[in-house]
Design an enzyme around this catalytic site. Structure first.
Site, mmCIF file in Angstrom:
data_model
loop_
_atom_site.group_PDB
_atom_site.id
_atom_site.type_symbol
_atom_site.label_atom_id
_atom_site.label_comp_id
_atom_site.label_asym_id
_atom_site.label_seq_id
_atom_site.Cartn_x
_atom_site.Cartn_y
_atom_site.Cartn_z
ATOM 1 N N ASN A 124 21.768 26.200 -35.950
ATOM 2 C CA ASN A 124 21.671 25.167 -36.985
ATOM 3 C C ASN A 124 22.660 25.422 -38.118
ATOM 4 O O ASN A 124 23.185 24.486 -38.719
ATOM 5 C CB ASN A 124 20.242 25.064 -37.513
ATOM 6 C CG ASN A 124 19.434 24.088 -36.669
ATOM 7 O OD1 ASN A 124 19.947 23.514 -35.705
ATOM 8 N ND2 ASN A 124 18.180 23.885 -37.006
ATOM 9 N N LYS A 154 18.182 30.389 -33.056
ATOM 10 C CA LYS A 154 17.793 29.126 -33.712
ATOM 11 C C LYS A 154 18.492 28.969 -35.068
ATOM 12 O O LYS A 154 19.071 27.919 -35.366
ATOM 13 C CB LYS A 154 16.267 29.095 -33.884
ATOM 14 C CG LYS A 154 15.746 27.873 -34.596
ATOM 15 C CD LYS A 154 16.006 26.601 -33.818
ATOM 16 C CE LYS A 154 15.973 25.381 -34.707
ATOM 17 N NZ LYS A 154 16.450 24.183 -34.068
ATOM 18 N N GLU A 210 15.222 14.812 -34.200
ATOM 19 C CA GLU A 210 14.154 13.888 -34.579
ATOM 20 C C GLU A 210 14.496 12.482 -34.102
ATOM 21 O O GLU A 210 15.638 12.054 -34.178
ATOM 22 C CB GLU A 210 13.958 13.894 -36.099
ATOM 23 C CG GLU A 210 13.383 15.212 -36.555
ATOM 24 C CD GLU A 210 13.134 15.295 -38.048
ATOM 25 O OE1 GLU A 210 13.372 14.311 -38.760
ATOM 26 O OE2 GLU A 210 12.696 16.379 -38.484
ATOM 27 N N THR A 217 10.310 27.071 -36.509
ATOM 28 C CA THR A 217 11.474 27.897 -36.844
ATOM 29 C C THR A 217 11.049 28.916 -37.897
ATOM 30 O O THR A 217 10.420 28.555 -38.897
ATOM 31 C CB THR A 217 12.618 27.006 -37.367
ATOM 32 O OG1 THR A 217 12.877 26.010 -36.366
ATOM 33 C CG2 THR A 217 13.876 27.819 -37.603
ATOM 34 N N ASP A 259 17.226 25.744 -42.693
ATOM 35 C CA ASP A 259 17.536 26.838 -41.759
ATOM 36 C C ASP A 259 18.771 27.617 -42.214
ATOM 37 O O ASP A 259 18.833 28.847 -42.064
ATOM 38 C CB ASP A 259 17.724 26.300 -40.336
ATOM 39 C CG ASP A 259 16.415 25.761 -39.739
ATOM 40 O OD1 ASP A 259 15.375 25.797 -40.438
ATOM 41 O OD2 ASP A 259 16.423 25.294 -38.584
HETATM 42 N N1 LIG Z 1 11.915 18.337 -36.680
HETATM 43 C C1 LIG Z 1 12.857 18.908 -35.973
HETATM 44 O O1 LIG Z 1 13.894 18.297 -35.639
HETATM 45 C C2 LIG Z 1 12.708 20.325 -35.536
HETATM 46 C C3 LIG Z 1 13.558 20.838 -34.534
HETATM 47 C C4 LIG Z 1 13.418 22.173 -34.163
HETATM 48 C C5 LIG Z 1 12.485 22.972 -34.796
HETATM 49 N N2 LIG Z 1 11.690 22.453 -35.779
HETATM 50 C C6 LIG Z 1 10.713 23.339 -36.419
HETATM 51 O O2 LIG Z 1 9.419 23.086 -35.860
HETATM 52 C C7 LIG Z 1 8.409 23.163 -36.873
HETATM 53 C C8 LIG Z 1 7.643 21.858 -36.942
HETATM 54 O O3 LIG Z 1 8.559 20.835 -37.281
HETATM 55 P P1 LIG Z 1 8.133 19.295 -37.164
HETATM 56 O O4 LIG Z 1 9.335 18.504 -37.525
HETATM 57 O O5 LIG Z 1 7.465 19.031 -35.858
HETATM 58 O O6 LIG Z 1 7.046 19.244 -38.349
HETATM 59 P P2 LIG Z 1 6.134 18.029 -38.823
HETATM 60 O O7 LIG Z 1 5.964 18.227 -40.271
HETATM 61 O O8 LIG Z 1 6.672 16.745 -38.291
HETATM 62 O O9 LIG Z 1 4.739 18.292 -38.085
HETATM 63 C C9 LIG Z 1 3.972 19.423 -38.310
HETATM 64 C C10 LIG Z 1 2.504 19.069 -38.065
HETATM 65 O O10 LIG Z 1 1.726 20.268 -38.147
HETATM 66 C C11 LIG Z 1 0.482 19.919 -38.734
HETATM 67 N N3 LIG Z 1 -0.154 21.150 -39.211
HETATM 68 C C12 LIG Z 1 0.089 21.846 -40.345
HETATM 69 N N4 LIG Z 1 -0.688 22.944 -40.383
HETATM 70 C C13 LIG Z 1 -1.429 22.943 -39.255
HETATM 71 C C14 LIG Z 1 -2.401 23.828 -38.733
HETATM 72 N N5 LIG Z 1 -2.767 24.946 -39.359
HETATM 73 N N6 LIG Z 1 -2.974 23.508 -37.543
HETATM 74 C C15 LIG Z 1 -2.615 22.396 -36.886
HETATM 75 N N7 LIG Z 1 -1.694 21.526 -37.332
HETATM 76 C C16 LIG Z 1 -1.104 21.804 -38.506
HETATM 77 C C17 LIG Z 1 0.865 18.927 -39.808
HETATM 78 O O11 LIG Z 1 -0.251 18.157 -40.211
HETATM 79 C C18 LIG Z 1 1.925 18.097 -39.093
HETATM 80 O O12 LIG Z 1 1.358 16.995 -38.403
HETATM 81 C C19 LIG Z 1 9.144 23.570 -38.165
HETATM 82 O O13 LIG Z 1 9.135 24.966 -38.261
HETATM 83 C C20 LIG Z 1 10.567 23.083 -37.912
HETATM 84 O O14 LIG Z 1 11.507 23.834 -38.635
HETATM 85 C C21 LIG Z 1 11.769 21.143 -36.151
#
Ligand SMILES: NC(=O)c1ccc[n+]([C@@H]2O[C@H](COP(=O)([O-])OP(=O)(O)OC[C@H]3O[C@@H](n4cnc5c(N)ncnc54)[C@H](O)[C@@H]3O)[C@@H](O)[C@H]2O)c1
Length: 426
Positions: free
Chosen positions: A230, A226, A157, A130, A286
């Site tokens: 939210n 997005k 999640e 996001t 968000d």
């Molecule tokens: N969690 C949710 O419910 C959700 C829903 C929609 C959107 N999002 C968005 O998606 C994105 C990720 O969220 P998430 O919950 O999956 O995050 P998370 O923190 O669970 O996972 C992110 C992963 O990325 C890895 N990472 C960091 N830098 C990296 C790099 N340079 N190369 C490779 N891996 C790297 C981290 O080690 C971690 O394992 C965020 O922007 C979030 O806002 C999350």
């Protein structure tokens, strides 16, 4: 894991909720490499174990291990090899809100794109993280790179893969005046739809259409979708929470009022259960980012949605403080407040930015001793509070038990429990 189904080559940067669920979904029909920076996560994945709690991801990995499901999936720390020959590089890295800059910290997205471009000039980069409204177009001109598109992610999640197998809609953003980018966006949308459950691909929608609605929008509109969805969810939570605050202060039955208004089909009887505030990783950050994007645009409501969450937690902490003061008047020496679970929802093991944390901080600032019961937390201390894993002694020792969500295991101490979970559901 089997490679026989390989078609499109896809790398996914980040194996969190978003990245891992997409990697599982897409690896049913494509060759997928999942990349992360954390060796433990990669090791687990290569042992077919999920680094996050998500029943569908765990099921997919277990079935792949047993040879019951064919997934063309590998997990690696080796970015050069993973990114070198892929058609799509999906970016699913974190974007935390930075209060100092009043914006998301997008450095992990940029680091991942730099790593992709180091070895692959041709892959289409799809940002799933996001991001602020307008970010993709700014980044494209900063990098002189037109092969970057954006697709908002709508999962929850703990139900991440389930939500991707059963998507409400698929949205991909690309510039309308770039035919190649539009084609890449449509192809990416088709890859997501292909991975979805066949029930969804054949479903009949209320508007008479069949299948999963696919929207190819302008990049900036897709980014806005997005943040606005939210922020709407944060608004709805805040609305029912402020309704609850009003009813408690005025001594009305909140549940009667909510039932009365929710029978109006335009309101609906869902997502209307009071809580300590909206929380989790996405809604707080968000809505703050959308407020930051409003700079120069007239508004009152978006600021209020952000502020309402703080006001609600102030109010909840004051209610708990009042209970403590009453106990002192009744002769209890140094009443102990127990926090039952740090999670937002029952059944979750994740407490990133959960609203109870704001309540704990406020109670501690008032000098009230707090103990935490959180069975998934392997620490002695959290936010300066003692953490206990012994539920029975926690229940007997605490004078007030604060629970964002009710659980039946609290039934024997119900008279000590402070919750606003009026409908005993999420
Ligand atoms: N969690 C949710 O419910 C959700 C829903 C929609 C959107 N999002 C968005 O998606 C994105 C990720 O969220 P998430 O919950 O999956 O995050 P998370 O923190 O669970 O996972 C992110 C992963 O990325 C890895 N990472 C960091 N830098 C990296 C790099 N340079 N190369 C490779 N891996 C790297 C981290 O080690 C971690 O394992 C965020 O922007 C979030 O806002 C999350």
């Amino acid at each position: 894991m089997s490679k026989s189904l390989a078609k499109t080559k896809i790398a996914v940067a980040g194996t969190g909720y978003v990245g891992l669920s997409l990697a599982m979904l897409l690896s049913q029909h494509n060759e997928v490499r999942a990349v992360d920076l954390i060796p433990e996560k990669i090791d687990k994945l290569n042992r077919f174990e999920s680094p996050i709690r998500d029943s569908e991801i765990e099921r997919f990995l277990a079935e792949a291990k047993e040879g019951l499901r064919r997934l063309c999936f590998t997990a690696t720390l080796d970015m050069d090899t993973a990114y070198s020959d892929v058609d799509y590089a999906v970016i699913a890295t974190p974007t935390n809100y930075d209060d100092a800059t009043n914006s998301f910290d997008t450095s992990s997205v940029e680091a991942a794109i730099t790593a992709v471009r180091k070895v692959n000039a041709n892959a289409w980069v799809v940002i799933k993280s996001t991001i602020p409204v307008g970010y993709t177009e700014e980044l494209k001109s900063k990098l002189g790179d037109r092969k970057i598109i954006f697709s908002p992610e709508f999962l929850r999640e703990g139900k991440a893969l389930w939500d991707n197998l059963h998507p409400s809609r698929i949205v991909v953003g690309a510039p309308r005046d770039d035919a190649e980018a539009m084609a890449a966006a449509k192809r990416f949308a088709a890859l997501l739809a292909e991975g979805a459950d066949s029930i969804e691909r054949n479903r009949k929608n209320a508007d008479g259409t069949t299948g999963i609605p696919e929207l190819i929008l302008g990049t900036t509109e897709a980014e806005a979708v997005k943040l606005f969805v939210n922020t709407y969810l944060a608004l709805r939570v805040s609305y029912f929470n402020e309704l609850d605050t009003y009813c408690e202060v005025k001594n009305l039955s909140t549940s009667d009022v909510i039932r009365g208004i929710s029978l109006d089909p335009r309101v609906g009887n869902f997502y209307n259960n009071p809580s300590f505030g909206y929380g989790g990783y996405c809604l707080p950050k968000d809505s703050k980012q959308l407020l930051a994007n409003y700079r120069g645009v007239p508004q009152d409501l978006i600021r209020a949605i952000v502020a309402a969450n703080s006001t609600r937690k102030d109010y909840i902490a004051e209610q708990i403080e009042a209970m403590v003061v009453r106990l002192v008047y009744q002769g209890v020496n140094q009443p102990v407040v127990g926090v039952y679970r740090l999670t937002m929802k029952s059944g979750s093991d994740n407490f990133r930015s959960s609203s109870i944390q704001g309540v704990i901080k406020r109670l501690r600032n008032k000098g009230i001793p707090v103990e935490v019961y959180e069975p998934t937390l392997d620490e002695e201390e959290f936010l300066g509070c003692q953490v206990t894993h012994d539920f029975q002694s926690f229940k007997s020792r605490c004078d007030v038990i604060v629970a964002n969500r009710w659980a039946d295991e609290l039934s024997d101490v119900a008279e000590k429990v402070y919750t606003r979970d009026l409908f005993k559901r999420d």
